[in-house]
Scaffold this active site. Structure first.
Site, PDB file in Angstrom:
ATOM      1  N   ALA A  87       0.129  -9.623  -8.738  1.00  0.00           N
ATOM      2  CA  ALA A  87      -0.238  -8.827  -7.564  1.00  0.00           C
ATOM      3  C   ALA A  87       1.054  -8.152  -7.122  1.00  0.00           C
ATOM      4  O   ALA A  87       1.772  -8.654  -6.273  1.00  0.00           O
ATOM      5  CB  ALA A  87      -0.802  -9.735  -6.481  1.00  0.00           C
ATOM      6  N   ALA A 131       2.062  -4.665  -6.304  1.00  0.00           N
ATOM      7  CA  ALA A 131       2.390  -3.489  -5.488  1.00  0.00           C
ATOM      8  C   ALA A 131       2.895  -3.900  -4.101  1.00  0.00           C
ATOM      9  O   ALA A 131       2.382  -4.874  -3.549  1.00  0.00           O
ATOM     10  CB  ALA A 131       1.140  -2.619  -5.349  1.00  0.00           C
ATOM     11  N   PRO A 132       3.865  -3.206  -3.546  1.00  0.00           N
ATOM     12  CA  PRO A 132       4.491  -1.973  -4.022  1.00  0.00           C
ATOM     13  C   PRO A 132       5.700  -2.188  -4.927  1.00  0.00           C
ATOM     14  O   PRO A 132       6.434  -1.244  -5.201  1.00  0.00           O
ATOM     15  CB  PRO A 132       4.921  -1.304  -2.719  1.00  0.00           C
ATOM     16  CG  PRO A 132       5.256  -2.448  -1.809  1.00  0.00           C
ATOM     17  CD  PRO A 132       4.292  -3.534  -2.161  1.00  0.00           C
ATOM     18  N   GLY A 133       5.954  -3.395  -5.382  1.00  0.00           N
ATOM     19  CA  GLY A 133       6.907  -3.565  -6.467  1.00  0.00           C
ATOM     20  C   GLY A 133       8.287  -4.086  -6.098  1.00  0.00           C
ATOM     21  O   GLY A 133       9.192  -4.053  -6.931  1.00  0.00           O
ATOM     22  N   GLY A 134       8.463  -4.565  -4.884  1.00  0.00           N
ATOM     23  CA  GLY A 134       9.767  -5.125  -4.503  1.00  0.00           C
ATOM     24  C   GLY A 134      10.166  -6.238  -5.464  1.00  0.00           C
ATOM     25  O   GLY A 134      11.310  -6.312  -5.922  1.00  0.00           O
ATOM     26  N   LYS A 135       9.207  -7.083  -5.786  1.00  0.00           N
ATOM     27  CA  LYS A 135       9.542  -8.235  -6.635  1.00  0.00           C
ATOM     28  C   LYS A 135       9.568  -7.834  -8.111  1.00  0.00           C
ATOM     29  O   LYS A 135      10.435  -8.268  -8.859  1.00  0.00           O
ATOM     30  CB  LYS A 135       8.560  -9.381  -6.388  1.00  0.00           C
ATOM     31  CG  LYS A 135       8.645  -9.865  -4.947  1.00  0.00           C
ATOM     32  CD  LYS A 135       7.795 -11.043  -4.634  1.00  0.00           C
ATOM     33  CE  LYS A 135       7.767 -11.325  -3.146  1.00  0.00           C
ATOM     34  NZ  LYS A 135       7.066 -10.287  -2.342  1.00  0.00           N
ATOM     35  N   ASP A 152      -1.799  -4.719 -10.184  1.00  0.00           N
ATOM     36  CA  ASP A 152      -2.349  -4.803  -8.824  1.00  0.00           C
ATOM     37  C   ASP A 152      -3.752  -4.235  -8.858  1.00  0.00           C
ATOM     38  O   ASP A 152      -4.006  -3.217  -9.508  1.00  0.00           O
ATOM     39  CB  ASP A 152      -1.492  -4.021  -7.820  1.00  0.00           C
ATOM     40  CG  ASP A 152      -1.719  -4.516  -6.395  1.00  0.00           C
ATOM     41  OD1 ASP A 152      -0.868  -5.272  -5.879  1.00  0.00           O
ATOM     42  OD2 ASP A 152      -2.768  -4.165  -5.796  1.00  0.00           O
ATOM     43  N   ASP A 163       2.301 -13.520  -6.257  1.00  0.00           N
ATOM     44  CA  ASP A 163       2.663 -13.313  -4.859  1.00  0.00           C
ATOM     45  C   ASP A 163       1.345 -12.911  -4.191  1.00  0.00           C
ATOM     46  O   ASP A 163       0.998 -11.740  -4.118  1.00  0.00           O
ATOM     47  CB  ASP A 163       3.707 -12.189  -4.788  1.00  0.00           C
ATOM     48  CG  ASP A 163       4.237 -11.977  -3.389  1.00  0.00           C
ATOM     49  OD1 ASP A 163       4.389 -12.971  -2.659  1.00  0.00           O
ATOM     50  OD2 ASP A 163       4.503 -10.811  -3.030  1.00  0.00           O
ATOM     51  N   CYS A 217       3.208 -14.838   2.133  1.00  0.00           N
ATOM     52  CA  CYS A 217       3.978 -14.614   3.368  1.00  0.00           C
ATOM     53  C   CYS A 217       3.180 -15.179   4.539  1.00  0.00           C
ATOM     54  O   CYS A 217       3.116 -14.586   5.604  1.00  0.00           O
ATOM     55  CB  CYS A 217       4.316 -13.143   3.569  1.00  0.00           C
ATOM     56  SG  CYS A 217       2.895 -12.081   3.713  1.00  0.00           S
TER      57      CYS A 217
HETATM   58  C1  LIG Z   1       1.539  -9.819  -1.160  1.00  0.00           C
HETATM   59  S1  LIG Z   1       1.064  -8.296  -1.771  1.00  0.00           S
HETATM   60  C2  LIG Z   1       2.101  -8.127  -3.144  1.00  0.00           C
HETATM   61  C3  LIG Z   1       3.495  -7.667  -2.810  1.00  0.00           C
HETATM   62  C4  LIG Z   1       4.311  -7.476  -4.062  1.00  0.00           C
HETATM   63  N1  LIG Z   1       4.372  -8.694  -4.845  1.00  0.00           N
HETATM   64  C5  LIG Z   1       5.708  -7.017  -3.761  1.00  0.00           C
HETATM   65  O1  LIG Z   1       6.627  -7.824  -3.768  1.00  0.00           O
HETATM   66  O2  LIG Z   1       5.885  -5.821  -3.521  1.00  0.00           O
HETATM   67  C6  LIG Z   1      -0.462  -8.720  -2.403  1.00  0.00           C
HETATM   68  C7  LIG Z   1      -1.036  -7.709  -3.348  1.00  0.00           C
HETATM   69  O3  LIG Z   1      -2.172  -8.306  -3.932  1.00  0.00           O
HETATM   70  C8  LIG Z   1      -3.032  -7.266  -4.280  1.00  0.00           C
HETATM   71  N2  LIG Z   1      -4.329  -7.908  -4.590  1.00  0.00           N
HETATM   72  C9  LIG Z   1      -5.267  -8.365  -3.744  1.00  0.00           C
HETATM   73  N3  LIG Z   1      -6.287  -8.904  -4.413  1.00  0.00           N
HETATM   74  C10 LIG Z   1      -5.979  -8.820  -5.735  1.00  0.00           C
HETATM   75  C11 LIG Z   1      -6.637  -9.193  -6.948  1.00  0.00           C
HETATM   76  N4  LIG Z   1      -7.815  -9.784  -6.929  1.00  0.00           N
HETATM   77  N5  LIG Z   1      -6.033  -8.924  -8.112  1.00  0.00           N
HETATM   78  C12 LIG Z   1      -4.820  -8.315  -8.148  1.00  0.00           C
HETATM   79  N6  LIG Z   1      -4.156  -7.920  -7.042  1.00  0.00           N
HETATM   80  C13 LIG Z   1      -4.727  -8.175  -5.854  1.00  0.00           C
HETATM   81  C14 LIG Z   1      -2.997  -6.366  -3.074  1.00  0.00           C
HETATM   82  O4  LIG Z   1      -3.419  -5.083  -3.419  1.00  0.00           O
HETATM   83  C15 LIG Z   1      -1.531  -6.433  -2.698  1.00  0.00           C
HETATM   84  O5  LIG Z   1      -0.838  -5.358  -3.253  1.00  0.00           O
END
Ligand SMILES: C[S@@+](CC[C@H](N)C(=O)[O-])C[C@H]1O[C@@H](n2cnc3c(N)ncnc32)[C@H](O)[C@@H]1O
Length: 643
Positions: A370, A372-376, A394, A438, A495
């Site tokens: 998961a 987006a937006p890609g920090g990790k 994502d 994440d 988070c």
């Molecule tokens: C916590 S954020 C991720 C932040 C990202 N890891 C970063 O560091 O930039 C959670 C992400 O999970 C995605 N998401 C939610 N449900 C999902 C699913 N079933 N499969 C894949 N991604 C999902 C959301 O679109 C969101 O971008």
């Protein structure tokens, strides 16, 4: 940079000292520093020849530090945020992530709604992003580097020193005003029994309880904490702990603006005293941090370039070699030439931690489920030095645009972006050396960025989110290659600080997948995960998970757990619900696995759980669950309440 934008060094806040509570509220946040940090800063200032900060007499300093402990924050309405990270002073940092990049705002219909940006892929529920090494990177042991950084800090000290002078002058004025005022007021510490709940038959007492003055409300919160922490001596006669707890929860809702549901959930994570520090910390902005993109530059070079542009900064702490904390900036950090050239990314400090725990190695194959937006993702690629391959997935197509933008800007070349519901892994592709999940979450760790979390999460969210998180975690485990020569690891992070989204999810995975065990994260700070919580007990290795809290470390609230896969997931067995064989008996994961099948996600079990919880909720509200039909309406009644 606007006034009041100063950022304070990351570190634990001073404890609550009720004896110092006055009935006055301060207009601004008080800086919180650990003794180590203040010492460090004082030491740094002393080293810098250019400093013009005057040393206060010891007595005054003592007084100041006492004042700091008052930690009087404004209630719900938060300090306006202006333009450190953007030119137009819009308040863009509302989601979990720091990883929010300017590009993330441009898209989606209806304009720049960060909130929407952070929704889960397939639902409109309010799901939050959480916003990252190798054990070897946790401490900067490279002496040359630290020397250079000290020089860097010294070069920057003039700016820091100016800021500290202004801060100290402000604190001194406030401390004086409080001294004068408190001299005229009752000494709360002198009262043996605070009169809080009062006489149930006294109309005045009850009226004051129901509609208190906001200043008194705060005093009552701290008084109630005193009572709860010294109940035998301070409680009023005939009153129970539950009476006081009920009152303080109401007061927290009124003062900070939480729903009763969330206030209660968060309050019980801590002692009353610590809960207060947590709620207070949620009213304060976290420090702005940038991560150096080591694919393009070094931290020293980047810092020097930004200092030349009028940015006041210093290394984020010994625990990271790539983070810089920004104190002040004359330029919008999301539009500097260095930013545009991809030399850094705006990323909250706590968002570094899951990647540090994942500890990606060069030439591995890694899945960021998961992303987006890609920090990790971009941090993972940087640690891998652009070798190997990272699958950045994502489910939210719109959000993958921001992810792709960051990947290009930061010069990441080892990544494949994909747009699947992560529940489809490992069918899409499996056999990864490491996987990062994440997970989408409720965002209770990032309330300071988005105060709407205080009221927009309900019991249903805390059923549905863990349900999704459990599904995703099982898929994440099944996507790891247990026989990887270099890895076989999985990191789960959120988070959020709630137990439902963290320990409970991890426990579930340990039960369902006997082929994984918890291992140490390698993170050198953070509080241990709960091994028991309000009657529930968790795997004893849960202590290796790490909890990060805003009031302890001045970072966003975060949870990080690391697993090692120790045997194959028997996909065919899983599909048929067949019991695991003895392959894991030698190692085991600490859970009694005798009757545990490798299963697909157990929808039925969860459905039952959810139904039971829904019934409990209805009963609590005085509604007969049997009278409520599937759509949520009571049969033959406009009101759900059954009389
Ligand atoms: C916590 S954020 C991720 C932040 C990202 N890891 C970063 O560091 O930039 C959670 C992400 O999970 C995605 N998401 C939610 N449900 C999902 C699913 N079933 N499969 C894949 N991604 C999902 C959301 O679109 C969101 O971008």
């Amino acid at each position: 940079m606007g006034k009041g934008r100063s950022k304070y060094k990351q570190g634990p806040p001073a404890p609550l000292d009720e004896s110092l509570v006055t009935r006055k509220r301060k207009p601004e946040n008080i800086p919180v520093e650990s003794p180590v940090q203040s010492k460090r800063r004082r030491g740094g200032a002393a080293k810098g020849k250019t400093t013009n900060r005057k040393e206060k007499p010891t007595a005054n300093r003592k007084e100041d530090s006492k004042r700091k402990r008052l930690s009087v924050a404004p209630p719900p309405a938060q300090e306006a945020r202006k333009g450190l990270f953007d030119d137009d002073s819009d308040d863009r940092v509302t989601d979990d992530e720091s990883d929010v990049e300017p590009g993330d705002l441009e898209v989606e219909d209806g304009g720049p709604s960060l909130k929407d940006d952070f929704l889960a892929g397939e639902s409109d529920s309010d799901v939050y992003d959480s916003g990252e090494e190798q054990a070897g990177h946790i401490f900067s042991e490279d002496e040359d580097e630290s020397d250079a950084e000290e020089k860097l800090t010294a070069a920057n000290i003039e700016g820091l020193s100016r800021k500290l002078d202004a801060q100290l002058a402000h604190e001194a004025a406030e401390a004086q005003a409080e001294l004068e005022e408190s001299a005229m007021q009752t000494n709360i510490a002198g009262e043996p029994k605070p009169h809080i709940l009062g006489d149930p038959d006294d109309k005045d007492d009850q009226a004051a309880l129901a509609a208190p003055d906001v200043t008194l409300l705060r005093t009552r919160i701290t008084d109630t904490i005193r009572v709860l922490e010294d109940f035998p001596n301070l409680a009023e006669e005939g009153r129970s702990r539950a009476d006081y707890t009920e009152q303080i929860l109401k007061d927290i809702c009124a003062y900070y603006g939480y729903s009763e549901f969330l206030a209660e959930k968060l309050f019980h994570l801590f002692s009353p005293h610590e809960a207060f520090s947590f709620f207070e910390a949620n009213e304060k902005e976290r420090p702005h941090v940038i991560r150096t993109n080591t694919l393009k530059t070094g931290r020293r070079e980047l810092a020097q370039a930004l200092i030349n542009r009028g940015v006041t900064l210093e290394p984020v702490g010994k625990w990271s070699k790539v983070g810089l904390q920004i104190f002040e900036s004359q330029v919008p950090l999301g539009a500097t030439p260095e930013y545009l050239a991809g030399h850094y990314i705006l990323q909250a400090a706590s968002s570094f931690l899951p990647v540090m725990a994942l500890a990606p190695q060069e030439n591995e194959r890694i899945l960021d489920m998961a992303a987006a937006p890609g920090g990790k993702t971009t941090y993972i690629s940087a640690l891998m030095k652009n070798t190997g391959c990272v699958f950045a997935n994502d489910s939210n197509r719109a959000r993958t645009k921001g992810l792709i933008g960051n990947i290009h800007r930061l010069g990441v070349k080892n990544t494949i972006v994909c747009n699947y519901d992560a529940k489809e892994f490992p069918k899409v592709i499996g056999g990864f050396d490491r996987v990062l999940l994440d997970a989408p979450c409720s965002g209770t760790g990032v309330i300071s960025k988005d105060p709407s979390v205080k009221t927009n999460k309900n019991a249903k969210d805390f059923m549905l989110l863990p349900h999704l998180q459990k599904q995703l975690l099982l898929c994440a485990i099944d996507s790891v290659d247990y026989a990887s020569p270099t890895g076989g690891y999985l990191v789960y992070s959120t988070c959020s600080v709630t137990v439902e989204e963290n320990e409970s999810v991890v426990e579930y995975a340990l039960r369902k997948r006997p082929n994984v065990k918890l291992v140490e994260t390698g993170l050198t700070f953070g509080r241990e995960g709960f091994t028991s919580y309000r009657g529930k007990t968790f795997n004893e290795k849960m202590k290796w998970a790490r909890r990060f809290y805003p009031h302890m470390y001045n970072v966003d609230g975060f949870f990080v757990a690391k697993f090692k896969k120790i045997g194959p997931t028997k996909v065919a067995a899983a599909a048929n619900g067949i019991k695991a064989d003895g392959i894991l008996e030698a190692e085991g994961n600490g859970v009694d696995n005798d009757d545990v099948p490798f299963g697909g996600f157990d929808d039925e079990a969860d459905k039952e759980l959810m139904e039971r919880a829904a019934k409990r909720r209805l009963k609590k509200k005085g509604i007969n669950p049997k009278a409520v039909v599937a759509g949520g309406k009571a049969e033959g009644a406009t009101s759900k309440r059954i009389r």
